[in-house]
Design an enzyme around this catalytic site. Sequence first.
Site, mmCIF file in Angstrom:
data_model
loop_
_atom_site.group_PDB
_atom_site.id
_atom_site.type_symbol
_atom_site.label_atom_id
_atom_site.label_comp_id
_atom_site.label_asym_id
_atom_site.label_seq_id
_atom_site.Cartn_x
_atom_site.Cartn_y
_atom_site.Cartn_z
ATOM 1 N N ASP A 254 0.862 -1.166 0.000
ATOM 2 C CA ASP A 254 0.000 0.000 0.000
ATOM 3 C C ASP A 254 0.907 1.227 0.000
ATOM 4 O O ASP A 254 2.102 1.137 0.284
ATOM 5 C CB ASP A 254 -0.937 -0.019 1.214
ATOM 6 C CG ASP A 254 -2.132 0.901 1.011
ATOM 7 O OD1 ASP A 254 -3.122 0.737 1.732
ATOM 8 O OD2 ASP A 254 -2.083 1.768 0.118
HETATM 9 C C1 GLC Z 1 -4.277 4.585 -0.353
HETATM 10 C C2 GLC Z 1 -5.128 3.369 -0.044
HETATM 11 C C3 GLC Z 1 -5.134 2.342 -1.147
HETATM 12 C C4 GLC Z 1 -4.944 3.061 -2.479
HETATM 13 C C5 GLC Z 1 -3.545 3.638 -2.489
HETATM 14 C C6 GLC Z 1 -3.308 4.493 -3.753
HETATM 15 O O1 GLC Z 1 -3.697 5.089 0.802
HETATM 16 O O2 GLC Z 1 -4.910 2.699 1.184
HETATM 17 O O3 GLC Z 1 -6.395 1.659 -1.109
HETATM 18 O O4 GLC Z 1 -5.087 2.134 -3.553
HETATM 19 O O5 GLC Z 1 -3.262 4.403 -1.329
HETATM 20 O O6 GLC Z 1 -4.145 5.616 -3.715
#
Ligand code: GLC
Length: 663
Positions: A254
């Site tokens: 993430d």
């Molecule tokens: C965010 C989220 C994730 C998302 C990623 C890119 O913090 O936790 O679900 O796909 O970062 O935006």
Amino acid sequence: MNAALPPDQRADLIQAQMTQDEQLSMLMGYYGSPVQFPFARTSPPSLFPVFKGTAGYVPGVPRLGIPALYESDGPVGIADSVNMRPGQTATAMPSTLLTAATFDPGIAHTVGAAIGNEARERGFNVMLAGAINLTREPRGGRNFEYAGEDPLLAGVIVGSTIAGIQSEHIVSTVKHYALNSQETGRGVYDATVGEQEARESDLLAFQIAIERGEPGSVMCAYNLVNEFYSCENKFLLTDVLKGDWRFPGWVMSDWGGVHSTIAAANTGLDQESATGFDRQEYFGAALKQALASGAVAPARMHDMVHRILRTLFAKGVFDFSMAPPPVQFSEHVAVAQKDAEEGIVLLKNNKAALPLSPGLKRIALIGRHAEIGMMAGSGSSLVMPIGHNPADIFPVGAGVVVASTANRVMPAGLTVFDPPSPLAALQVEAPGAEIQLAQGDDIDAAVALARRSDVAIIFAQQWTTETQDVPSLALAGNQDALIAAVAAVNPHTIVVLNTGGPVLMPWLDKVQGVVEAWYPGNGGATAVARILFGRVSPSGKLPITFPVSEDQLPRPVIPGLSNPNAPFALTFPEGADVGYRWYVRQHLTPLFPFGFGLSYTSFTIRNVTVTGGDTATVGADITNSGAIEGAETIQAYAVLPTDAGSGVPRLIGWARADLKAGE
Ligand code: GLC
């Protein structure tokens, strides 16, 4: 490039041609836009010209025809939560929680295919979708992105959406692996759970979604699980995902979820996403150094790159890179509307107050921005919807300090309202009616309008967002008082809930009808209006329990709320008994139970049969014994041998039947 060869062989052939640096370049990504975040290092300006304004960008290897990865959020459409592609809109699909309420894997697949089509048309080849954390926390800020509290329902619905997305020859993820069940302290809390409990709940949902949808990638979560960060967690990534489940794809972090080079690489992380969100570059020079020192074996790096390459071949990213024919947005909005029509849940309908008569003369419509659209959930999944006016972006909550890897200070909460407006949609269904609008913040004005109207329809809103949970399930502001005051002067008061998840309803006995519309997306107000006026019968069933009060919850107070930046253990007294299983085990009666939903017609179920064997089969005859068409979802629950002690049932199957009157 021989599409007749198996993906693993094609990957081996191309990887043999790659230098170490070329291979390493595939293992670390960047935020795919020049946007500056206060908590992140900006992406290298040298990449700005190739960015397409997406959340993630991973360089390719043009020399060998390996495409760059353009990774876009999210579960409910092509997202643009920070205006990276000004003026560009996309179909805002209903929330995943609404799609779960349809109990219909077919519409879930269709929604996914529409999202995938819009992604591919823009040249995006990875969708950061497939969000499936079980909604253990009804106040969770991202429950609208998830598919409820039951692992089988969530796995089937999200797995079907993933398959739909990937039918457009792009990759989808499944996320956030694992136990990212609340936003409070998401970057620091340690989810403390027993192995069997996890395998029978959250991990089971991922396992079913992976079996059904075969996502190309799994996104590991921010939080720790049993003392180890999810993105450096041997049990999650190596033992279970790649070992037991034999997952062939790749694990991406993430955004801000990486905390090491060697531990992450050696426990199963394959790719560092958006390195600017991490404290440093973990899979760049540091990984090269770790390979040189022998701390990370060459075979591990080979496996990382192989997993990515074989997945890009397997999903068709190499072979279908040309853009598809232009997107038919009108068809996609129709898909969003059908999804909404199937997932809206009728919770109360006293004295057949619904459906409303098209002959109504005076309708009071009460709700904030009901002249614009229906509220959507916020955070990385936010879509700028079809028909959106850029001026219609509304700050909702003050900027909040939330715990994540980089102690993010998110900008003031904002949200959009997905067109068409309730005002316009209701007028279509009741062309002869005079519909007057009150925003609802002025209770006296709303009451005065309701007093002189035949019916009062109140759109009550609950704003939820990534990075923060709602402190209470009570409707914010003066909405509870508003509903009570309106109901006191108009006996025909209908409440439409435009919420991220369950809410408390102190006014429930005072109103005639309650409809849960969730965040219903671009076709939402049309779906609500068609249901209110009986063009279609409501058929949704709750995928999440609505509690009477927060005292009924396993965690009456959200852990970490007082200081979300200080690490804490998040424990689960419910274990694997998430949601309705908790209520049964604790002998609690909720406000509205999982699987509940009313219809405008009635159904008779007869001749129920159960045949045993390795796979039990349950059969029944169902008749629409009412006067109008409707759909019913019959659900089968069983107490499995592992639950014999507690007697707690588990959903083991269901069937949705669309039946004409008398059929
Ligand atoms: C965010 C989220 C994730 C998302 C990623 C890119 O913090 O936790 O679900 O796909 O970062 O935006």
